[in-house]
Design an enzyme around this catalytic site. Structure first.
Site, short mmCIF file in Angstrom:
data_model
loop_
_atom_site.label_atom_id
_atom_site.label_comp_id
_atom_site.label_asym_id
_atom_site.label_seq_id
_atom_site.Cartn_x
_atom_site.Cartn_y
_atom_site.Cartn_z
N GLU A 36 0.84 -1.20 0.00
CA GLU A 36 0.00 0.00 0.00
C GLU A 36 0.87 1.25 0.00
OE1 GLU A 36 -2.73 -0.09 3.25
OE2 GLU A 36 -3.92 -1.73 2.39
N ASP A 167 3.75 6.05 -37.49
CA ASP A 167 2.42 5.59 -37.94
C ASP A 167 1.60 6.83 -38.26
OD1 ASP A 167 1.67 6.59 -35.45
OD2 ASP A 167 1.68 4.61 -34.51
N LYS A 190 1.26 0.97 -39.88
CA LYS A 190 1.51 -0.28 -39.16
C LYS A 190 0.19 -0.90 -38.70
CE LYS A 190 1.91 1.38 -34.42
NZ LYS A 190 2.69 2.11 -33.47
N ARG A 192 -1.14 -3.15 -35.53
CA ARG A 192 -0.73 -3.69 -34.22
C ARG A 192 -1.35 -5.06 -34.03
NH1 ARG A 192 2.04 -2.47 -30.04
NH2 ARG A 192 2.48 -0.31 -30.62
N THR A 220 7.44 -0.74 -25.89
CA THR A 220 8.14 -2.03 -25.97
C THR A 220 9.24 -2.00 -27.02
OG1 THR A 220 6.71 -2.91 -27.72
CG2 THR A 220 5.98 -3.23 -25.45
N THR A 223 7.42 -1.07 -32.38
CA THR A 223 7.18 -0.20 -33.54
C THR A 223 8.51 0.24 -34.17
OG1 THR A 223 5.14 0.60 -32.56
CG2 THR A 223 6.12 1.99 -34.26
#
Ligand code: R5P
Length: 294
Positions: A36, A167, A190, A192, A220, A223
């Site tokens: 927490e 893109d 592109k 995905r 990541t 692309t």
């Protein structure tokens, strides 16, 4: 009275405080053994306008809940107005449901911030251009692309370059950089497949040209990796890449270097090994302009 308070990822708070003259405050932030979040504001914030600086990289959900706790506590302690300085804003790529039953995550996050009491926020290169329509409070969306273009001009070796938007969504940013570099821009297309995989289905003419790939986020790296491969096959000479938000999750940077790139940069909206451009000056100027500083 104004006060700047940094969240756990509020590293830009200090330079913004120096540039604007708004004094720095402090919040105690801790992650407890059970996972927490502990939040305490030891400052006198009643009647003050609070500029809360936080980025939401690496652990977006944790940063969002921390920010909500902070906003709600400022409100309860009587702050006059709470303004968020959120250079990198997560969930910005999913406003609507693409698949039946999917959560429209950005809509939920926007409702949470509004309910907690946020009244205005500054963001940098928000993924969606219609950001004002998404949030039910004022949003100042600043672009880091002119600064990125300056860095490219000074540091990348370019001979008859062309800017390539990663893109269709990147057109807006590719255009800004191309104008500053005095060259043309072209767009890739592109498809995905999933969070990590994309397929490039249309590559512009780049034979014997130096290329600068522009995108808002490198997450990541899927692309950029596919873009580099496609541009190499199309005969590009030198290939560089630039983005505002170098999220670089998992092995993204390693994958990009592995496929081969002549240079890559991002800004410090997300701290990373390629964050060579700082947006702190840009945000400070925007605050001065928008908040009526003389
Ligand atoms: C998507 O529309 C964005 O502009 C970026 O192209 C995307 O976020 C890049 O993600 P990744 O690095 O995971 O391919």
């Amino acid at each position: 009275m104004r006060l700047i308070i940094p969240g756990s990822q509020g590293i830009l708070a200090y330079p913004i405080s120096k540039n604007t003259g708004i004094p720095m405050g402090y919040a105690e932030l801790e992650k407890l053994p059970d996972g927490e979040k502990y939040v305490r504001i030891p400052e006198q914030v009643a009647g003050k306008e609070i500029f809360l600086v936080n980025s939401f990289a690496y652990t977006p959900d944790e940063m969002i809940i921390e920010t909500l706790f902070l906003i709600d506590t400022f409100k309860e302690l009587g702050s006059e107005k709470i303004i968020g300085i959120f250079p990198y804003f997560p969930y910005s790529r999913l406003m609507r449901r693409f698949i039946k039953g999917e959560a429209a995550k950005l809509r939920t996050v926007s409702k949470l911030f509004k309910t907690a009491g946020l009244e205005k926020m500054y963001v940098v290169d928000f993924h969606l251009q219609n950001v004002d329509e998404i949030f039910d409070f004022e949003v100042v969306n600043i672009s880091a692309m002119p600064l990125i273009a300056d860095y490219i001009t000074k540091n990348f070796e370019l001979d008859s370059p062309v800017v390539v938007g990663a893109d269709q969504v990147a057109e807006h940013w590719a255009k800004i950089v191309a104008e500053k570099l005095g060259c043309e821009y072209r767009l890739m297309r592109k498809i995905r497949i999933d969070a990590e995989n994309v397929v490039v289905d249309s590559v512009p003419e780049v034979a014997n040209m130096d290329v600068v790939i522009i995108d808002d986020i490198i997450s990541t790296g899927g692309t950029v990796v596919q873009a580099i491969k496609a541009l190499k096959s199309a005969g590009a000479r030198r290939i560089y890449a630039a983005c505002t938000h170098p999220v670089l999750s998992r092995e993204a940077l390693k994958m990009i270097y592995h496929v081969g790139i002549d240079g890559i940069i991002g800004t410090d909206t997300v701290l990373s090994p390629i964050s060579h451009v700082s947006v702190s000056g840009l945000i400070s100027e925007s605050i001065k302009e928008n908040e009526g500083f003389v």
